[in-house]
Design a protein around this motif. Structure first.
Motif, PDB file in Angstrom:
ATOM      1  N   THR A  35      -2.496   4.057  -8.236  1.00 42.15           N
ATOM      2  CA  THR A  35      -2.904   4.040  -6.828  1.00 42.15           C
ATOM      3  C   THR A  35      -4.421   3.961  -6.709  1.00 42.15           C
ATOM      4  OG1 THR A  35      -0.926   5.295  -6.219  1.00 42.15           O
ATOM      5  CG2 THR A  35      -2.746   5.308  -4.648  1.00 42.15           C
ATOM      6  N   GLU A  36      -5.129   4.754  -7.503  1.00 44.00           N
ATOM      7  CA  GLU A  36      -6.596   4.736  -7.479  1.00 44.00           C
ATOM      8  C   GLU A  36      -7.160   3.377  -7.884  1.00 44.00           C
ATOM      9  OE1 GLU A  36      -7.475   8.002 -10.093  1.00 44.00           O
ATOM     10  OE2 GLU A  36      -7.215   9.492  -8.499  1.00 44.00           O
ATOM     11  N   ARG A  37      -6.450   2.674  -8.742  1.00 44.59           N
ATOM     12  CA  ARG A  37      -6.874   1.346  -9.197  1.00 44.59           C
ATOM     13  C   ARG A  37      -6.457   0.244  -8.209  1.00 44.59           C
ATOM     14  NH1 ARG A  37      -5.265   1.145 -15.666  1.00 44.59           N
ATOM     15  NH2 ARG A  37      -6.711   2.779 -16.344  1.00 44.59           N
ATOM     16  N   SER A  38      -5.750   0.614  -7.153  1.00 41.05           N
ATOM     17  CA  SER A  38      -5.191  -0.366  -6.207  1.00 41.05           C
ATOM     18  C   SER A  38      -4.328  -1.385  -6.935  1.00 41.05           C
ATOM     19  CB  SER A  38      -6.300  -1.063  -5.416  1.00 41.05           C
ATOM     20  OG  SER A  38      -7.039  -0.124  -4.678  1.00 41.05           O
ATOM     21  N   SER A  39      -3.537  -0.888  -7.863  1.00 42.11           N
ATOM     22  CA  SER A  39      -2.677  -1.731  -8.679  1.00 42.11           C
ATOM     23  C   SER A  39      -1.608  -2.413  -7.822  1.00 42.11           C
ATOM     24  CB  SER A  39      -1.994  -0.872  -9.755  1.00 42.11           C
ATOM     25  OG  SER A  39      -1.039  -1.638 -10.455  1.00 42.11           O
ATOM     26  N   THR A  87      -0.675   8.149  -9.861  1.00 37.01           N
ATOM     27  CA  THR A  87      -1.939   8.408  -9.163  1.00 37.01           C
ATOM     28  C   THR A  87      -3.030   7.467  -9.665  1.00 37.01           C
ATOM     29  OG1 THR A  87      -1.353  10.713  -8.754  1.00 37.01           O
ATOM     30  CG2 THR A  87      -3.706  10.164  -8.705  1.00 37.01           C
ATOM     31  N   THR A  88      -3.099   7.258 -10.965  1.00 31.53           N
ATOM     32  CA  THR A  88      -4.090   6.349 -11.529  1.00 31.53           C
ATOM     33  C   THR A  88      -3.860   4.923 -11.035  1.00 31.53           C
ATOM     34  OG1 THR A  88      -4.340   7.739 -13.489  1.00 31.53           O
ATOM     35  CG2 THR A  88      -5.085   5.459 -13.680  1.00 31.53           C
ATOM     36  N   GLN A 119       0.819  11.548 -12.756  1.00 35.02           N
ATOM     37  CA  GLN A 119      -0.580  11.256 -13.077  1.00 35.02           C
ATOM     38  C   GLN A 119      -0.783   9.752 -13.294  1.00 35.02           C
ATOM     39  OE1 GLN A 119      -0.617  14.014 -16.376  1.00 35.02           O
ATOM     40  NE2 GLN A 119      -2.086  15.358 -15.322  1.00 35.02           N
ATOM     41  N   THR A 150       3.869   9.694  -1.905  1.00 39.43           N
ATOM     42  CA  THR A 150       2.681   9.070  -2.484  1.00 39.43           C
ATOM     43  C   THR A 150       2.911   7.606  -2.852  1.00 39.43           C
ATOM     44  OG1 THR A 150       3.217   9.835  -4.717  1.00 39.43           O
ATOM     45  CG2 THR A 150       1.781  11.256  -3.374  1.00 39.43           C
TER      46      THR A 150
END
Length: 138
Positions: free
Chosen positions: A77-81, A74-75, A71, A103
Motif C-alpha cells: 500500500t505504501e508503495r502504491s502497488s 502495508t508495504t 506487514q 485496509t
C-alpha cells in the motif's frame, strides 16, 4: 466496467507462504486451473522483486516468520502497488479479517482453502485491479 467487458486472460498469481508443501500444492492446483503462479517463501522475498512483476493477485499468508502478511500488505500500500491481495490464513480471527478488509485486502480465506472459493476471490481481485487501473487512467 461490466464483467462481460473484461479481458479473458487471467492475472498472474503470486503465492507468498512459508509452508513449502502447502505453497506447492496450492500452486499446482491453481496452475491446473489455468493460472500462471509464482511462489515465494517469505514476504521479504516477494517484496524484493515486487516492483518488477506484472500487476496481479498476491495470495498472501497472514502468519509467516519475518514480515507477516499484514506487514507485506502495508508495504504494498505504501508503495502504491498495482497488485491486489487475497489474505490466506490458518490462524486468523474475525477482528484480524475485518482489519485486513478495511485496509484494502480483497478477501480473507481460511486454510485449507477450497479451490473454488479461492478462485472466486482471485476473480474478484482481478476485477477490482482492472477497475482501479481504468480509474487511474482517466
Amino acid at each position: 466496467m461490466t464483467a462481460d467487458a473484461l479481458p479473458l486472460e487471467k492475472d498472474p498469481l503470486y503465492l507468498v507462504d512459508d509452508d513449502n508443501d502447502l505453497r506447492n500444492e496450492l500452486a499446482d492446483a491453481l496452475e491446473d486451473a489455468g493460472y500462471v503462479v509464482r511462489g515465494f517463501d517469505s514476504g521479504e522475498a516477494f517484496l524484493a522483486v515486487e516492483a518488477e512483476l506484472a500487476p496481479g493477485c498476491v495470495i498472501l499468508d497472514l502468519t509467516m516468520p519475518g514480515m507477516n502478511g499484514m506487514q507485506v500488505h502495508t508495504t504494498l500500500t505504501e508503495r502504491s502497488s498495482a497488485h491486489v491481495v487475497v489474505m490466506l490464513t490458518g490462524t486468523g480471527s474475525i477482528p484480524t479479517a475485518v482489519s485486513a478488509l478495511r485496509t484494502g485486502v480483497i478477501d480473507f480465506v481460511e486454510k485449507p482453502a477450497q479451490l473454488d472459493m479461492l478462485k472466486a476471490s482471485i476473480e474478484t481481485a482481478r476485477v477490482r485491479r482492472l477497475a482501479a487501473a481504468a480509474s487511474s487512467e482517466r
